[in-house]
Design a protein around this motif. Structure first.
Motif, PDB file in Angstrom:
ATOM      1  N   THR A  92       0.756  -1.553  -0.145  1.00 60.38           N
ATOM      2  CA  THR A  92      -0.186  -0.594  -0.018  1.00 60.38           C
ATOM      3  C   THR A  92       1.223   1.550   0.219  1.00 60.38           C
ATOM      4  O   THR A  92       2.252   1.245   0.220  1.00 60.38           O
ATOM      5  CB  THR A  92      -0.657  -0.222   1.469  1.00 60.38           C
ATOM      6  OG1 THR A  92      -1.677   1.124   0.651  1.00 60.38           O
ATOM      7  CG2 THR A  92      -0.002  -0.180   2.482  1.00 60.38           C
ATOM      8  N   VAL A 102      -2.463   4.566  -8.895  1.00 63.68           N
ATOM      9  CA  VAL A 102      -2.792   2.988  -8.541  1.00 63.68           C
ATOM     10  C   VAL A 102      -3.550   2.812 -10.241  1.00 63.68           C
ATOM     11  O   VAL A 102      -3.029   0.833 -10.322  1.00 63.68           O
ATOM     12  CB  VAL A 102      -4.736   3.205  -8.424  1.00 63.68           C
ATOM     13  CG1 VAL A 102      -5.501   2.004  -8.617  1.00 63.68           C
ATOM     14  CG2 VAL A 102      -4.349   3.572  -6.444  1.00 63.68           C
ATOM     15  N   GLU A 106      -1.129  -1.734 -10.602  1.00 59.64           N
ATOM     16  CA  GLU A 106      -1.532  -2.255 -10.915  1.00 59.64           C
ATOM     17  C   GLU A 106      -1.508  -3.379 -11.597  1.00 59.64           C
ATOM     18  O   GLU A 106      -1.356  -4.608 -11.418  1.00 59.64           O
ATOM     19  CB  GLU A 106      -3.463  -2.228 -11.364  1.00 59.64           C
ATOM     20  CG  GLU A 106      -4.592  -1.333  -9.718  1.00 59.64           C
ATOM     21  CD  GLU A 106      -5.238  -1.864 -10.020  1.00 59.64           C
ATOM     22  OE1 GLU A 106      -6.684  -2.445 -11.407  1.00 59.64           O
ATOM     23  OE2 GLU A 106      -6.223  -2.290  -9.311  1.00 59.64           O
ATOM     24  N   SER A 115      -0.290  -8.069  -3.833  1.00 59.62           N
ATOM     25  CA  SER A 115      -1.430  -6.947  -4.182  1.00 59.62           C
ATOM     26  C   SER A 115      -0.981  -6.028  -3.825  1.00 59.62           C
ATOM     27  O   SER A 115      -0.712  -5.075  -3.314  1.00 59.62           O
ATOM     28  CB  SER A 115      -2.825  -7.756  -3.170  1.00 59.62           C
ATOM     29  OG  SER A 115      -2.687  -9.284  -3.742  1.00 59.62           O
ATOM     30  N   VAL A 117      -3.167  -2.437  -3.003  1.00 62.64           N
ATOM     31  CA  VAL A 117      -4.333  -0.838  -2.719  1.00 62.64           C
ATOM     32  C   VAL A 117      -3.611   0.016  -2.428  1.00 62.64           C
ATOM     33  O   VAL A 117      -2.879   0.578  -1.113  1.00 62.64           O
ATOM     34  CB  VAL A 117      -4.563  -2.297  -0.914  1.00 62.64           C
ATOM     35  CG1 VAL A 117      -6.032  -0.957  -1.026  1.00 62.64           C
ATOM     36  CG2 VAL A 117      -4.797  -3.312  -1.163  1.00 62.64           C
ATOM     37  N   PRO A 147      -9.172   0.949  -3.340  1.00 67.46           N
ATOM     38  CA  PRO A 147      -9.444  -0.161  -5.377  1.00 67.46           C
ATOM     39  C   PRO A 147     -10.081  -0.018  -6.098  1.00 67.46           C
ATOM     40  O   PRO A 147     -10.711   1.126  -6.074  1.00 67.46           O
ATOM     41  CB  PRO A 147     -10.169  -1.291  -3.460  1.00 67.46           C
ATOM     42  CG  PRO A 147     -11.087  -0.506  -2.545  1.00 67.46           C
ATOM     43  CD  PRO A 147     -10.361   0.981  -2.893  1.00 67.46           C
ATOM     44  N   THR A 151      -8.397  -4.906  -7.532  1.00 65.02           N
ATOM     45  CA  THR A 151      -7.624  -5.054  -6.373  1.00 65.02           C
ATOM     46  C   THR A 151      -8.785  -6.463  -5.807  1.00 65.02           C
ATOM     47  O   THR A 151      -9.865  -6.956  -4.851  1.00 65.02           O
ATOM     48  CB  THR A 151      -7.949  -4.063  -5.309  1.00 65.02           C
ATOM     49  OG1 THR A 151      -8.127  -2.592  -6.517  1.00 65.02           O
ATOM     50  CG2 THR A 151      -7.511  -4.048  -4.288  1.00 65.02           C
TER      51      THR A 151
END
Length: 167
Positions: A92, A102, A106, A115, A117, A147, A151
């Motif tokens: 994050t 973002v 991604e 992952s 976030v 998200p 996500t």
């Protein structure tokens, strides 16, 4: 909650988050990663992290990575750490702008199996640096998560729980 957390950029926000994670026993170990060894020593001295390093490879084996760098450095840092992250690692950030971060994060995360976030704690101070870090900085503050439909829900839940627990 987390076995090992790496915080890249241990200034006011990163340092405060490290202090909060440690105070609340949300992480067994908090590793501070940065460029300036003197500032990293201060981060350890004030209790923001358990240990420090200037080596981004230290993200290997972490369960959570928090990128607390200036906004312009978030994506380059994500690209640099991606090869060292295991599948299932949650990453994050705490940047104040989200769309570009973002959108870039991604595909990097998907390609490497971790992952991402996006996050932005709505907290701060007129002071800067880890010397001004405060384990209570996030109490009663909004912590925005960003998200997307792709996500991982488990990753969202982990970051949401962290944000909730720190206040």
């Amino acid at each position: 909650m987390f076995a090992r957390v790496a915080i890249i950029g241990v200034g006011l926000i990163g340092g405060s988050l490290g202090m909060a994670l440690k105070r609340l026993n949300l992480a067994k170990e908090v590793v501070g990663i940065g460029r300036n060894e003197a500032k990293l020593r201060v981060a350890q001295e004030v209790g923001a992290v358990d240990r420090t390093t200037t080596d981004l490879k230290a993200v290997a084996g972490t369960t959570l990575v928090v990128v607390a760098t200036p906004v312009s450095a978030v994506v380059p840092v994500l690209r640099a750490i991606a090869p060292y992250l295991a599948a299932g690692t949650v990453v994050t950030d705490v940047g104040s702008t989200k769309v570009a971060i973002v959108q870039a994060a991604e595909p990097i995360a998907r390609a490497r199996g971790f992952s991402f976030v996006g996050g932005h704690p709505m907290a701060g101070s007129e002071r800067t640096g880890v010397e001004s870090a405060d384990p209570y900085l996030f109490e009663n503050a909004y912590y925005i998560l960003t998200p997307t439909p792709t996500t991982d829900p488990e990753a969202i839940a982990k970051v949401r729980r962290m944000a909730t627990e720190v206040g």
